[in-house]
Design a protein around this motif. Sequence first.
Motif, PDB file in Angstrom:
ATOM      1  N   LYS A  31     -35.775  36.399 -10.606  1.00  0.00           N
ATOM      2  CA  LYS A  31     -34.889  35.240 -10.701  1.00  0.00           C
ATOM      3  C   LYS A  31     -34.169  35.231 -12.046  1.00  0.00           C
ATOM      4  O   LYS A  31     -32.957  35.006 -12.114  1.00  0.00           O
ATOM      5  CB  LYS A  31     -35.690  33.959 -10.517  1.00  0.00           C
ATOM      6  CG  LYS A  31     -34.866  32.704 -10.462  1.00  0.00           C
ATOM      7  CD  LYS A  31     -35.765  31.503 -10.196  1.00  0.00           C
ATOM      8  CE  LYS A  31     -35.006  30.220 -10.011  1.00  0.00           C
ATOM      9  NZ  LYS A  31     -34.159  29.825 -11.114  1.00  0.00           N
ATOM     10  N   ILE A  32     -34.894  35.515 -13.104  1.00  0.00           N
ATOM     11  CA  ILE A  32     -34.294  35.553 -14.445  1.00  0.00           C
ATOM     12  C   ILE A  32     -33.241  36.652 -14.537  1.00  0.00           C
ATOM     13  O   ILE A  32     -32.126  36.418 -15.035  1.00  0.00           O
ATOM     14  CB  ILE A  32     -35.396  35.750 -15.511  1.00  0.00           C
ATOM     15  CG1 ILE A  32     -36.279  34.502 -15.588  1.00  0.00           C
ATOM     16  CG2 ILE A  32     -34.778  36.084 -16.865  1.00  0.00           C
ATOM     17  CD1 ILE A  32     -37.562  34.699 -16.377  1.00  0.00           C
ATOM     18  N   GLU A  33     -33.557  37.833 -14.054  1.00  0.00           N
ATOM     19  CA  GLU A  33     -32.611  38.951 -14.114  1.00  0.00           C
ATOM     20  C   GLU A  33     -31.382  38.687 -13.251  1.00  0.00           C
ATOM     21  O   GLU A  33     -30.272  39.028 -13.626  1.00  0.00           O
ATOM     22  CB  GLU A  33     -33.294  40.253 -13.695  1.00  0.00           C
ATOM     23  CG  GLU A  33     -34.349  40.725 -14.670  1.00  0.00           C
ATOM     24  CD  GLU A  33     -33.798  41.080 -16.045  1.00  0.00           C
ATOM     25  OE1 GLU A  33     -32.594  41.369 -16.174  1.00  0.00           O
ATOM     26  OE2 GLU A  33     -34.587  41.066 -17.003  1.00  0.00           O
ATOM     27  N   GLU A  35     -30.080  35.765 -12.572  1.00  0.00           N
ATOM     28  CA  GLU A  35     -29.256  34.805 -13.318  1.00  0.00           C
ATOM     29  C   GLU A  35     -28.433  35.514 -14.386  1.00  0.00           C
ATOM     30  O   GLU A  35     -27.252  35.204 -14.566  1.00  0.00           O
ATOM     31  CB  GLU A  35     -30.137  33.742 -13.978  1.00  0.00           C
ATOM     32  CG  GLU A  35     -30.713  32.734 -13.019  1.00  0.00           C
ATOM     33  CD  GLU A  35     -31.686  31.778 -13.698  1.00  0.00           C
ATOM     34  OE1 GLU A  35     -31.777  31.771 -14.944  1.00  0.00           O
ATOM     35  OE2 GLU A  35     -32.373  31.047 -12.965  1.00  0.00           O
ATOM     36  N   ARG A  36     -29.046  36.457 -15.077  1.00  0.00           N
ATOM     37  CA  ARG A  36     -28.338  37.181 -16.133  1.00  0.00           C
ATOM     38  C   ARG A  36     -27.177  37.999 -15.568  1.00  0.00           C
ATOM     39  O   ARG A  36     -26.099  38.044 -16.158  1.00  0.00           O
ATOM     40  CB  ARG A  36     -29.305  38.076 -16.894  1.00  0.00           C
ATOM     41  CG  ARG A  36     -30.335  37.268 -17.692  1.00  0.00           C
ATOM     42  CD  ARG A  36     -31.313  38.139 -18.405  1.00  0.00           C
ATOM     43  NE  ARG A  36     -30.624  38.905 -19.429  1.00  0.00           N
ATOM     44  CZ  ARG A  36     -31.137  39.952 -20.058  1.00  0.00           C
ATOM     45  NH1 ARG A  36     -32.354  40.350 -19.770  1.00  0.00           N
ATOM     46  NH2 ARG A  36     -30.455  40.593 -20.977  1.00  0.00           N
ATOM     47  N   TYR A  38     -25.548  37.338 -12.778  1.00  0.00           N
ATOM     48  CA  TYR A  38     -24.526  36.388 -12.329  1.00  0.00           C
ATOM     49  C   TYR A  38     -23.735  35.832 -13.510  1.00  0.00           C
ATOM     50  O   TYR A  38     -22.505  35.773 -13.470  1.00  0.00           O
ATOM     51  CB  TYR A  38     -25.168  35.250 -11.532  1.00  0.00           C
ATOM     52  CG  TYR A  38     -24.177  34.203 -11.100  1.00  0.00           C
ATOM     53  CD1 TYR A  38     -23.216  34.484 -10.132  1.00  0.00           C
ATOM     54  CD2 TYR A  38     -24.184  32.940 -11.673  1.00  0.00           C
ATOM     55  CE1 TYR A  38     -22.290  33.534  -9.746  1.00  0.00           C
ATOM     56  CE2 TYR A  38     -23.272  31.977 -11.287  1.00  0.00           C
ATOM     57  CZ  TYR A  38     -22.317  32.278 -10.331  1.00  0.00           C
ATOM     58  OH  TYR A  38     -21.402  31.331  -9.949  1.00  0.00           O
ATOM     59  N   GLU A  39     -24.436  35.438 -14.559  1.00  0.00           N
ATOM     60  CA  GLU A  39     -23.770  34.876 -15.731  1.00  0.00           C
ATOM     61  C   GLU A  39     -22.869  35.892 -16.418  1.00  0.00           C
ATOM     62  O   GLU A  39     -21.886  35.526 -17.060  1.00  0.00           O
ATOM     63  CB  GLU A  39     -24.803  34.319 -16.706  1.00  0.00           C
ATOM     64  CG  GLU A  39     -25.470  33.046 -16.189  1.00  0.00           C
ATOM     65  CD  GLU A  39     -26.638  32.602 -17.041  1.00  0.00           C
ATOM     66  OE1 GLU A  39     -26.964  33.265 -18.050  1.00  0.00           O
ATOM     67  OE2 GLU A  39     -27.251  31.577 -16.679  1.00  0.00           O
ATOM     68  N   LYS A  45     -20.514  34.432  -6.368  1.00  0.00           N
ATOM     69  CA  LYS A  45     -21.366  33.257  -6.221  1.00  0.00           C
ATOM     70  C   LYS A  45     -22.142  33.260  -4.908  1.00  0.00           C
ATOM     71  O   LYS A  45     -23.319  32.899  -4.880  1.00  0.00           O
ATOM     72  CB  LYS A  45     -20.513  31.993  -6.320  1.00  0.00           C
ATOM     73  CG  LYS A  45     -21.320  30.724  -6.386  1.00  0.00           C
ATOM     74  CD  LYS A  45     -20.447  29.538  -6.689  1.00  0.00           C
ATOM     75  CE  LYS A  45     -21.311  28.317  -6.912  1.00  0.00           C
ATOM     76  NZ  LYS A  45     -20.552  27.187  -7.415  1.00  0.00           N
ATOM     77  N   TYR A  48     -25.048  35.604  -5.101  1.00  0.00           N
ATOM     78  CA  TYR A  48     -26.047  35.025  -6.003  1.00  0.00           C
ATOM     79  C   TYR A  48     -26.860  33.937  -5.294  1.00  0.00           C
ATOM     80  O   TYR A  48     -28.084  33.907  -5.388  1.00  0.00           O
ATOM     81  CB  TYR A  48     -25.362  34.447  -7.247  1.00  0.00           C
ATOM     82  CG  TYR A  48     -26.289  33.640  -8.113  1.00  0.00           C
ATOM     83  CD1 TYR A  48     -27.274  34.263  -8.877  1.00  0.00           C
ATOM     84  CD2 TYR A  48     -26.205  32.252  -8.165  1.00  0.00           C
ATOM     85  CE1 TYR A  48     -28.148  33.527  -9.663  1.00  0.00           C
ATOM     86  CE2 TYR A  48     -27.067  31.514  -8.945  1.00  0.00           C
ATOM     87  CZ  TYR A  48     -28.038  32.151  -9.693  1.00  0.00           C
ATOM     88  OH  TYR A  48     -28.896  31.421 -10.464  1.00  0.00           O
ATOM     89  N   GLU A  52     -30.796  33.888  -4.557  1.00  0.00           N
ATOM     90  CA  GLU A  52     -31.555  32.776  -5.136  1.00  0.00           C
ATOM     91  C   GLU A  52     -32.409  32.094  -4.066  1.00  0.00           C
ATOM     92  O   GLU A  52     -33.582  31.784  -4.292  1.00  0.00           O
ATOM     93  CB  GLU A  52     -30.587  31.778  -5.769  1.00  0.00           C
ATOM     94  CG  GLU A  52     -31.226  30.549  -6.344  1.00  0.00           C
ATOM     95  CD  GLU A  52     -31.962  30.797  -7.639  1.00  0.00           C
ATOM     96  OE1 GLU A  52     -32.836  29.986  -7.973  1.00  0.00           O
ATOM     97  OE2 GLU A  52     -31.664  31.787  -8.323  1.00  0.00           O
ATOM     98  N   ARG A  56     -36.447  31.777  -3.959  1.00  0.00           N
ATOM     99  CA  ARG A  56     -37.110  30.470  -3.865  1.00  0.00           C
ATOM    100  C   ARG A  56     -38.097  30.438  -2.717  1.00  0.00           C
ATOM    101  O   ARG A  56     -39.219  29.948  -2.847  1.00  0.00           O
ATOM    102  CB  ARG A  56     -36.083  29.357  -3.665  1.00  0.00           C
ATOM    103  CG  ARG A  56     -35.341  28.971  -4.885  1.00  0.00           C
ATOM    104  CD  ARG A  56     -34.434  27.816  -4.591  1.00  0.00           C
ATOM    105  NE  ARG A  56     -33.501  27.593  -5.678  1.00  0.00           N
ATOM    106  CZ  ARG A  56     -32.626  26.606  -5.702  1.00  0.00           C
ATOM    107  NH1 ARG A  56     -32.553  25.772  -4.695  1.00  0.00           N
ATOM    108  NH2 ARG A  56     -31.823  26.473  -6.720  1.00  0.00           N
TER     109      ARG A  56
END
Length: 72
Positions: A31-33, A35-36, A38-39, A45, A48, A52, A56
């Motif tokens: 999840k962290i990777e 997000e990185r 995507y950012e 989107k 992503y 996500e 979840r």
Amino acid sequence: MKTLYDVQQFLKGFGIIIYMGKRLYDIEMMKIELERIYEAGLMDKLLYLEAELILRREHRLELEYLKKKEGE
């Protein structure tokens, strides 16, 4: 993307391989990777959000499994 394996393969395309020894930790790190990535603007989107939701769901299922296992 439909499964956790699909998310793993997507991350692998960026050279990211995650194995921390516990499935729950692996999902959280993915999840962290994600997000990185995507950012950084490297994925759209919709993709992503699909990934996500998969993470979840898998996180919730893993927590339920661990609670059930703990109760036995």
